[in-house]
Design an enzyme around this catalytic site. Structure first.
Site, PDB file in Angstrom:
ATOM      1  CB  VAL A 118      -9.873  -3.412   1.246  1.00 47.07           C
ATOM      2  CG1 VAL A 118      -9.634  -3.985   2.643  1.00 47.07           C
ATOM      3  CG2 VAL A 118      -8.997  -2.187   1.015  1.00 47.07           C
ATOM      4  CB  CYS A 119     -13.935  -5.847   1.685  1.00 50.69           C
ATOM      5  SG  CYS A 119     -13.524  -4.769   3.064  1.00 50.69           S
TER       6      CYS A 119
END
Length: 216
Positions: A118-119
């Site tokens: 995700v990040c």
């Protein structure tokens, strides 16, 4: 795909900027791709290496009020440095963070964070599309599962990202042990955070300083 090869493709401290993303308690609580303490150790080793080589390091969290503050072990490497707290999950959509990276004038963007899928993946893929040379430090990152971490790595490689581990990054920055201004600093970081490699170095020094017995 543009292949990374040749001397110019290697990392250089004077061209590098490091972004550490969301090393926070909430993300660590669901880290299942790595042993959590290992990720903390590796990220701190990476942060200390960046400091030793004068590589600008951007520290950023997402909604720290709920997700928790940046790990103190990392913050302590850069005492007094402002930590950018975002609302965007994708760091590369956060203007404050991107402006801080651009202000360094460097184009070798090095990213590590939680979670990989995700990040780390989102800013990596966006930055690649905008022409940045992006390296992801896989062992200073981690995902919600082994599969999530590995699929994210494959996805970023397909987008053109470079994958490395933290000690490889530090070694590439050093490149030549004749660079004495950083050799001692990075050796100290290795002793603290490189596990068996650091201990082996201490043993080597012990042996070199141990007189050979005159009799058995």
């Amino acid at each position: 795909m543009t292949f990374r090869n040749g001397l110019a493709s290697l990392l250089r401290p004077e061209d590098s900027v490091l972004v550490l993303i969301d090393h926070q308690p909430y993300q660590l609580a669901n880290l299942n791709s790595h042993e959590p303490q290992m990720v903390i150790n590796n990220t701190v080793g990476l942060a200390k290496a960046a400091k030793a080589f004068g590589v600008p390091t951007i520290l950023t969290t997402v909604i720290a009020e709920r997700g928790g503050n940046l790990f103190p072990q990392i913050a302590d490497v850069f005492p007094g440095q402002k930590i950018i707290d975002r609302t965007f999950i994708n760091t590369w959509e956060d203007k404050t963070t991107v402006d801080a990276v651009k202000a360094t004038g460097r184009k070798q963007l090095i990213i590590a964070g939680l979670w990989t899928e995700v990040c780390v993946a989102m800013p990596t893929i966006q930055a690649l599309g905008e022409g940045w040379d992006v390296t992801v430090v896989t062992d200073a990152s981690g995902g919600t599962s082994v599969e999530a971490h590995e699929v994210a790595i494959h996805r970023m490689i397909a987008a053109g990202a470079n994958m490395m581990t933290w000690l490889a990054v530090a070694s590439e920055w050093q490149r030549d042990w004749a660079r004495l201004d950083t050799a001692a600093k990075i050796t100290d970081v290795a002793v603290q955070h490189a596990g068996g490699s650091g201990i082996a170095f201490l043993w080597e020094q012990q042996l070199l300083n141990t007189p050979v017995p005159k009799s058995a």
